[in-house]
Write an enzyme that holds these catalytic residues in place. Structure first.
Site, PDB file in Angstrom:
ATOM      1  N   GLY A 135      -4.551  -4.387  -3.827  1.00 50.76           N
ATOM      2  CA  GLY A 135      -5.537  -3.352  -4.165  1.00 50.76           C
ATOM      3  C   GLY A 135      -4.741  -2.127  -4.556  1.00 50.76           C
ATOM      4  CG  HIS A 136      -1.933  -2.200  -7.041  1.00 56.35           C
ATOM      5  ND1 HIS A 136      -1.019  -2.765  -7.886  1.00 56.35           N
ATOM      6  CD2 HIS A 136      -1.675  -2.728  -5.815  1.00 56.35           C
ATOM      7  CE1 HIS A 136      -0.255  -3.604  -7.200  1.00 56.35           C
ATOM      8  NE2 HIS A 136      -0.648  -3.608  -5.943  1.00 56.35           N
ATOM      9  CE  LYS A 156       2.400  -2.512  -4.306  1.00 54.88           C
ATOM     10  NZ  LYS A 156       2.040  -2.112  -2.931  1.00 54.88           N
ATOM     11  CG  ASP A 199      -1.900  -1.171   1.201  1.00 48.97           C
ATOM     12  OD1 ASP A 199      -2.215  -1.663   0.098  1.00 48.97           O
ATOM     13  OD2 ASP A 199      -2.296  -1.615   2.291  1.00 48.97           O
ATOM     14  CD  GLN A 216       0.661  -8.961  -2.402  1.00 46.64           C
ATOM     15  OE1 GLN A 216       1.306  -9.597  -3.208  1.00 46.64           O
ATOM     16  NE2 GLN A 216      -0.592  -8.657  -2.605  1.00 46.64           N
TER      17      GLN A 216
END
Ligand code: GDP
Ligand code: IMO
Ligand code: MG
Length: 409
Positions: free
Chosen positions: A40-41, A16, A13, A209
């Site tokens: 979750g990007h 990225k 988080d 990650q």
């Protein structure tokens, strides 16, 4: 930039998605190499917020080839839902998305096992770990098996043998149907990527990650089950190390972590709520509140080393705008011993006392700053100190979630 790997340098988080989105405008191909829909990007395009879990963040730029590599574990239902979400928002997916035939598939039993056994680690419950277990145990089922009825039947039967909990016929039919819908995306990724490289196409590898969640280099066992570090980009796509030109680490100006596990610089006071609120620190995948703390130069220096980082992109600098004093952790103290390097021993990480140095904040809004030169003096001093402690140059700074809120350093 011909072949650039982008990795998270903390516990995920780091932003990225935002950095990939910016770099993607100068890339031809964007490829995910590990993890799954535990990621979750977030990418903000104008007023629209996209959260991508499996599809590379480059998909939001028209005409880029986006690839899901063999190192990724794929939940077909989640993948199809994400494709549908993108289509509904007017994003062209067909023709721009390719998926490795060799990527492993997440089945309902992986999710059940994950929910049962993952609580201690605080997993996302997406079935990621159990799917990688099957891959390593050599009983995994891959994308290519979804388009081969006999192979799927044989492998699924073997995996469900003796199980009363799962209905073979139901799962078999469901996954055959997924195979039919996903077939158009399947390809030989190593051949595609290596052809692209020989034509001087620019490739961006999108890590999921972060380094401290990496199965080998993270805070084991409080990690995810894949190789989130730069090395994973090679095994997770089928591109060799001689082809890589640059590795960029994404680093938050402070630290966050979701789920369980040691976090030496975690805030113990009302700073937790303050930063969580200002930084909107809630999980993009599970919505869980993220744990927040000061910048930890020990873990991030570890990330510089194990990824061979050429430079870092520092995100969320703006979140520290209202802090009068800002601390950086430069060492750990444990049982009379000082640690300057990342310790593998989880007891040290859990029980250590962080050693801090304190800096004056800048107490000014940075969200509309558009160049490094125009940052407040103390913000530049803070960034300069991070660069010195980590022994890596800062290539980019981000001061907000929008595309325009970032600049070269
Ligand atoms: P990822 O998993 O590394 O892609 O990061 P996430 O998307 O899970 O979390 C990063 C969050 O911070 C998202 O909500 C982004 O929109 C947001 N973000 C990214 N860069 C910045 C920044 O420089 N400042 C602020 N305030 N928010 C940012
Ligand atoms: P992105 O790509 C932050 C964490 C989970 C848990 C541990 C193991 O958005 O940075 P898993 O479901 O992977 O077996 O959970 O890893 N985790 C993440 N934390 N960002 C992520 O992804 C994460 N993906 C997994 O919270 O602690
Ligand atoms: Mg995330």
């Amino acid at each position: 930039m011909s072949c650039t790997i982008v990795v998270g340098a903390q516990w995920g988080d780091e932003g990225k998605g935002k950095i990939i989105d910016i770099l993607a405008s100068d890339a031809d191909v964007i490829v995910r190499y590990q993890g799954g829909n535990n990621a979750g990007h977030t990418v903000v395009v104008g007023e629209e917020v996209f959260i991508l879990h499996l599809v590379p963040s480059g998909i939001l730029h028209k005409g880029k080839t986006c690839i899901i590599g063999n190192g990724v574990v794929i939940d077909p239902a989640a993948l199809l839902a994400e494709i549908e979400m993108l289509r509904k928002k007017g994003v062209e997916v067909d023709g721009n998305l390719l998926i490795s035939e060799a990527a492993h598939v997440i089945f309902p039993y992986h999710k059940v096992i994950d929910k049962r056994r993952g609580a201690e680690i605080g997993t996302t419950g997406r079935g990621i770990g159990p799917c990688y277990v099957d891959k390593m145990a050599r009983c995994g089922i891959r994308m290519v098996d979804l388009v081969n009825e006999d192979s799927l039947k044989r492998k699924l039967k073997a995996n469900l043998e003796g199980s009363r909990e799962f209905d073979f016929e139901k799962i078999y039919r469901e996954y055959l149907d997924y195979g039919k819908r996903i077939k158009i995306y399947l390809t030989n990724v190593p051949v595609f990527l290596n052809n692209a490289i020989s034509k001087n196409k620019r490739i961006l590898f999108e890590g999921a990650q972060g380094t401290l969640l990496d199965i080998d280099h993270g805070t084991y066992p409080y990690v995810t089950s894949s190789s989130a570090t730069a090395g994973g980009a090679l095994s997770g796509t089928g591109v060799g190390p001689t082809r890589i030109d640059k590795v960029i680490g994404v680093v938050k100006a402070y630290t966050t972590r979701v789920g369980e596990g040691p976090f030496p610089t975690q805030f113990k006071d009302d700073l937790m709520e303050k930063i969580r609120h200002k930084g909107k620190e809630f999980g993009a995948t599970t919505g869980r509140p993220r744990r927040c703390g000061w910048f930890d130069a020990i873990i991030t220096r570890h990330a510089v080393i194990v990824n061979g980082l050429d430079e870092i992109a520092v995100t969320k600098l703006d979140v520290l705008d209202e802090m009068e004093k800002i601390k950086i952790c430069t060492g750990y103290k444990y049982k009379g011993k000082q640690y300057k390097d990342f310790p593998a021993d989880i007891d040290v990480l859990t029980g250590c006392e962080p050693v801090y140095e304190e800096h004056n904040g800048w107490m000014r809004d940075t969200t509309s700053v558009t160049s490094y030169e125009n940052l407040p003096k103390n913000a530049k001093a803070y960034l300069g100190r991070l660069s010195k402690l980590l022994d890596v140059k800062i290539g980019m700074v981000s001061v907000g979630s929008k595309r325009c809120q970032a600049f070269r350093a």
